[in-house]
Design an enzyme around this catalytic site. Structure first.
Site, PDB file in Angstrom:
ATOM      1  N   GLY A  39      51.130  32.943   4.344  1.00  0.00           N
ATOM      2  CA  GLY A  39      49.748  32.471   4.323  1.00  0.00           C
ATOM      3  C   GLY A  39      49.340  31.818   5.632  1.00  0.00           C
ATOM      4  O   GLY A  39      48.242  32.046   6.140  1.00  0.00           O
ATOM      5  N   ASP A  40      50.218  30.988   6.182  1.00  0.00           N
ATOM      6  CA  ASP A  40      49.943  30.360   7.476  1.00  0.00           C
ATOM      7  C   ASP A  40      49.769  31.412   8.570  1.00  0.00           C
ATOM      8  O   ASP A  40      48.866  31.318   9.413  1.00  0.00           O
ATOM      9  CB  ASP A  40      51.094  29.436   7.874  1.00  0.00           C
ATOM     10  CG  ASP A  40      51.070  28.118   7.130  1.00  0.00           C
ATOM     11  OD1 ASP A  40      50.035  27.450   7.172  1.00  0.00           O
ATOM     12  OD2 ASP A  40      52.084  27.763   6.525  1.00  0.00           O
TER      13      ASP A  40
END
Length: 400
Positions: free
Chosen positions: A171-172
Site C-alpha cells: 500500500g505504501d
C-alpha cells in the site's frame, strides 16, 4: 558505477518532511530522474527506515536504497528555529512532501495554507492514512491499514483461507508511485499556466489500491455483488487456466491462458480432446479438469523441461522468481534493471536501476542513501544561504 546526477527532472527542487514509506518513495521516484530531493530527518536518530530491515556488519541495508539519490539534512521541527529553517526550505522548493498528522502540520505551519502562503507556486503532496478532508484526518495510518481498507486484502488469498497481505509495503509503495505521478501532473499544469497558484495533492493511503481494482465499485453498484477470495483466479474475470503449479524439481511455475486460442494450446499439450474445449464456455466449464491435469503434468517433469514444452506449445508460463532468480536472470541483465553503486560503508552494492527506462535522457542511481545529515552544509549554506554563525548556533543547540 554512476556518480553524476542526471535525468528528466534535473533542476526540480523537492523537500520531504516524510518518513517510512510512501512519502519518501514518491521522493525517490523523482530523485531517480534527476530531481534535487532534500530529505529532512530529526537530529540524532534520523528516519526510522535507517533502523529497519536487514543489516550487514551492523549497517542497515534498506535505507541504502530508500534514501538513494537524496540529500540528507537534520532538523528539529519541535524547535521554533528549526521550523523557521523548514519554512526556508519550503520557500526554496518546487515540491513539498509531507506525511505528518494534520494537527502537527498545522502546529508547525507545514499544512497547505502555510505552505501556500510561504511559497504560492509550490506543489504540496500530503500523504496521510485517511485524507485531510475526512473525519479521521488526524488518525494515525500505515500502509497495511490502507491495503485492508482498499478492498485488495479481502480479495487476496484462497476461498478457504484468511485474507492475505503481500510480503512487502504494498500500500505504501503504490501510494508513493501515485504521489509521484500526481506531482508531475501538477508540474505539467504549472509549466503551461503563468497564473499557476500552487497545488495541494491530498492522498490517503487506501486510495491508490482502491483505484486500481477498477471493477469492484461498479460491480457492487450495478449487480450487488461482493467478490471474495479466489486464489490465483481473477475474482470477476476467471480464466480457464491461471494458477501456480509445483514442478518435479520443487519450483513453482505460473501458467496463464485466458483466450480461447491460448487455452487450446494447453489442451493440445496435455493431449486432451480438443472438441471438448472448442468454445470459451466449454473451456470455463472444464477449468477444474484442466487445472488438475496440468498440475499432474507439471509435477511429473523438471522445471526446465516444463518451460521448454510450454514455449514450444506457445503456452505463457514462468517460473515464480525468487530474488536469487532475479539476480541471475539474463532478461533483467539485458534490460539493465540492476545496477552497481559504490557505497562508503559497504563498497560496491547492487540495487534496482532508475525505472522506467528513458532512452534520450535516462535517470540514474548516482549515490546510495547518505549518512544522517551528510548534506547539511550544502543545503543550508549553499542552497538556502544561511551564514556560518547561524549554522554554528543551530548545530550547538542540536537544532540541525
Amino acid at each position: 558505477m554512476a556518480s553524476e546526477q542526471r535525468g528528466q527532472l534535473r533542476g526540480l527542487k523537492v523537500v520531504e518532511f516524510a518518513h517510512v514509506v510512501a512519502g519518501p518513495l514518491a521522493g525517490s521516484m523523482l530523485a531517480d530522474q534527476g530531481a534535487d530531493v532534500v530529505h529532512v530527518e530529526p537530529p540524532g536518530c534520523g528516519d526510522a527506515a535507517r533502523a529497519m530491515g536487514p543489516t550487514k556488519d551492523g549497517v542497515p541495508l534498506w535505507f541504502k536504497v530508500a534514501g538513494r539519490n537524496k540529500r540528507s539534512v537534520t532538523l528539529d521541527l519541535h524547535d521554533p528555529d528549526g521550523r523557521r529553517v523548514a519554512h526556508r526550505l519550503v520557500a526554496w522548493a518546487d515540491v513539498v512532501i509531507v506525511t505528518l498528522r494534520a494537527s502537527r502540520l498545522r502546529a508547525w505551519e507545514l499544512d497547505w495554507e502555510a505552505v501556500h502562503r510561504i511559497n504560492p507556486k509550490a506543489v504540496l503532496l500530503q500523504i496521510s492514512g485517511f485524507g485531510a478532508t475526512s473525519s479521521k484526518a488526524d488518525a494515525p495510518g500505515f500502509g497495511k491499514v490502507g491495503e485492508a481498507r482498499s478492498g485488495v486484502v479481502h480479495l487476496t488469498g484462497f476461498p478457504d483461507g484468511p485474507p492475505v497481505h503481500t510480503g512487502f509495503s504494498h500500500g505504501d509503495a503504490v501510494t508513493g508511485l501515485m504521489g509521484a505521478y500526481a506531482v508531475l501532473a501538477a508540474l505539467h499544469r504549472r509549466a503551461g499556466d503563468p497564473d499557476f497558484d500552487g497545488e495541494w495533492i491530498d492522498l490517503a493511503l487506501f486510495e491508490p489500491l482502491f483505484r486500481l481494482v477498477e471493477w469492484q465499485v461498479i460491480a457492487h453498484d450495478q449487480l450487488g455483488v461482493v467478490p471474495g477470495r479466489s486464489g490465483n483466479q481473477l475474482a470477476v474475470a476467471p480464466a480457464a487456466v491461471i494458477n501456480t503449479y509445483l514442478s518435479g524439481d520443487g519450483d513453482w511455475i505460473t501458467v496463464t491462458s485466458a483466450t480461447r486460442r491460448s487455452v487450446l494450446n494447453v489442451v493440445r499439450l496435455l493431449g486432451l480432446p480438443e472438441d471438448e474445449y472448442a468454445t470459451t464456455e466449454q473451456q470455463l466449464a472444464g477449468r477444474e479438469r484442466l487445472d488438475r491435469e496440468l498440475r499432474s503434468w507439471v509435477a511429473a517433469r523438471g522445471t526446465e523441461e516444463c518451460l521448454r514444452a510450454f514455449a514450444e506449445a506457445e503456452v505463457v508460463a514462468s517460473r515464480v522468481f525468487t530474488v536469487a532468480d532475479i539476480a541471475a536472470d539474463p532478461v533483467y541483465a539485458e534490460r539493465g534493471d540492476i545496477v552497481t553503486v559504490d557505497d562508503p560503508d559497504l563498497g560496491p552494492v547492487r540495487m534496482q536501476a532508475a525505472l522506467p527506462h528513458f532512452h534520450r535522457e535516462p535517470g540514474n542511481v548516482w549515490r546510495t542513501g547518505p549518512a544522517l545529515g551528510q548534506d547539511n552544509d550544502l543545503v543550508y549554506r549553499e542552497w538556502l544561504g544561511l551564514d556560518g554563525r547561524e549554522i554554528d548556533d543551530l548545530e550547538k543547540r542540536g537544532v540541525i
